[in-house]
Motif scaffolding. Structure first.
Motif, short mmCIF file in Angstrom:
data_model
loop_
_atom_site.label_atom_id
_atom_site.label_comp_id
_atom_site.label_asym_id
_atom_site.label_seq_id
_atom_site.Cartn_x
_atom_site.Cartn_y
_atom_site.Cartn_z
N UNK A 1 -2.90 2.05 21.12
CA UNK A 1 -1.70 1.65 21.86
C UNK A 1 -1.84 2.24 23.27
N UNK B 1 -0.63 2.09 27.36
CA UNK B 1 0.53 1.69 28.15
C UNK B 1 0.55 2.42 29.49
N UNK C 1 3.75 3.78 32.24
CA UNK C 1 5.20 3.89 32.35
C UNK C 1 5.67 3.14 33.59
N UNK D 1 -1.13 11.66 27.45
CA UNK D 1 -0.54 11.08 28.68
C UNK D 1 -1.43 11.51 29.84
N UNK E 1 -5.57 0.53 34.07
CA UNK E 1 -5.80 -0.02 32.72
C UNK E 1 -7.22 0.26 32.22
N UNK F 1 -7.40 3.86 31.12
CA UNK F 1 -6.72 4.06 29.83
C UNK F 1 -7.64 3.61 28.69
N UNK F 2 -8.28 2.48 28.86
CA UNK F 2 -9.19 1.99 27.81
C UNK F 2 -10.39 2.94 27.65
N UNK G 1 -9.28 6.02 25.73
CA UNK G 1 -9.14 5.76 24.29
C UNK G 1 -10.52 5.64 23.63
N UNK H 1 -5.35 5.71 18.58
CA UNK H 1 -5.26 6.45 19.84
C UNK H 1 -4.15 5.85 20.71
N UNK H 2 -3.29 6.70 21.18
CA UNK H 2 -2.21 6.27 22.05
C UNK H 2 -2.39 6.95 23.41
N UNK H 3 -2.59 6.15 24.42
CA UNK H 3 -2.78 6.68 25.77
C UNK H 3 -1.75 6.04 26.69
N UNK H 4 -1.01 6.87 27.39
CA UNK H 4 -0.03 6.37 28.36
C UNK H 4 -0.39 6.87 29.75
N UNK H 5 -0.44 5.95 30.69
CA UNK H 5 -0.64 6.33 32.09
C UNK H 5 0.74 6.63 32.67
N UNK H 6 0.95 7.89 33.03
CA UNK H 6 2.28 8.29 33.49
C UNK H 6 2.31 8.62 34.98
#
Lengths: 203, 129
Positions: A98, A100, A102, B89, B99, B102-103, B106, B120-125
């Protein structure tokens, strides 16, 4: 700089961030290094502060809004944007992943692009549409304050072009339009060199 | 009548058929999180790691940080189930496409944990220069 005493999700306020920029004092310095929203806030306040310094001797009442409402408006919007906001999906390389971004991160990018243009400061920056659904049409709206003497249409066109390029690189959003609204024209300092625009640029 | 005590189970009795060859097997989540932190920090374009769960939402982490002065590991790992879940994050440097970063992040986590199944959870903050 006066700021609204609004509390961000992390518990800190724009006023605290502004004080930190002015004095270097912050109750929880370690937090600043751990909080993306506060870092975005510091960057945005830094840009606003720089523009405010340029304008501090100006008689703003002589042009534009006639008050410093533009500054208050920017700060009010900044408070809203300094939140994580919605989650914007990013295509994953694996079905179980997943990924994303923000909305707050993207709003900060939009603001930084706008603030980087000479003689401008971003006001409201918004993403409209269902950003949570891949491929859904999304529009971008940016309110801009421009210092008198800078070419309005050219600044708007530059911003639109740079935002289109930046957002195509930094997101997978389907951006269908970028709407730029000049909401304020700010008077430059009386002693400012009015030739800060290039010879080709006509206000 | 009493029965003789069975010999206590040894660690090898619980070993999987295939010897563990990943960092997750038998290694505390916190240690794996430390490894993944280093893995993620080496991904091109990852400028910074932020707490997977904001500190103000994590009382235990905040208390630990207050006592030790050490920031909690930003990468969250849960290897208690069949699937190892990893949350991170990240901040991305502006010269990179968020993007893609992020890939890549992961994929790096996934490669490190292989052959364990993971989510896997990845957030671009944050995206900044």
């Amino acid at each position: 700089m006066s700021t609204p005493n609004d509390t961000l999700d992390c518990g800190h306020t724009l006023a605290e961030l502004s004080t930190y920029l002015d004095t270097g004092e912050f109750a929880d310095p370690g937090h600043l290094n751990q909080c993306p929203e506060c870092q975005a806030g510091l960057a945005a306040l830094g840009s606003i502060s720089a523009l405010g310094t340029d304008l501090r001797d100006a008689d703003i009442a002589a042009a534009g809004s006639g008050t410093d409402d533009w500054m208050q408006s920017i700060l009010d919007n900044l408070r809203l944007e300094l939140r994580p906001g919605r989650s914007i999906p990013v295509r994953g390389g694996h079905a179980d992943d997943i990924l994303s971004e923000t909305e707050g991160a993207i709003s900060a990018v939009i603001r930084s692009v706008a603030d980087a243009l000479p003689g401008t400061a971003a006001g409201k920056c918004r993403l409209h549409g269902d950003v949570g659904t891949p491929g859904a049409p999304v529009t971008v709206s940016v309110d801009l304050a421009v210092v008198y003497g800078h070419p309005l249409e050219q600044r708007a066109a530059e911003l639109r072009s740079q935002l289109a390029e930046t957002l195509s690189q930094q997101t997978e959003l389907n951006i269908t339009s970028i709407d730029v609204t000049i909401t304020d024209i700010l008077a430059p300092p009386p002693s400012a060199d009015r030739t800060q625009t290039t010879p080709e640029e006509k206000p | 009548m009493t029965e003789p005590l069975r010999p206590s189970a040894s660690a090898s009795d619980h070993a999987p058929a295939v010897a563990p060859d990943t960092a997750v097997n038998g290694v505390p989540d916190s240690a794996v999180a430390g490894e993944l932190r280093r893995v993620l920090e080496q991904v091109d374009g990852v400028q910074k790691l932020y707490p997977a769960h904001p500190v103000w939402q994590n009382i235990a982490g905040a208390a630990h940080a207050a006592v030790t002065g050490e920031a909690p590991n930003p990468v969250a790992v849960d290897a208690s189930g069949d699937v190892v879940t990893v949350k991170a994050r990240i901040g991305v440097a502006t010269g990179h496409r968020a993007p893609d970063v992020a890939r890549a992040a992961a994929a790096a986590v996934r490669a490190h944990l292989e052959p364990r199944r993971c989510a896997v959870e990845v957030a671009v903050v944050h995206i900044a220069g």
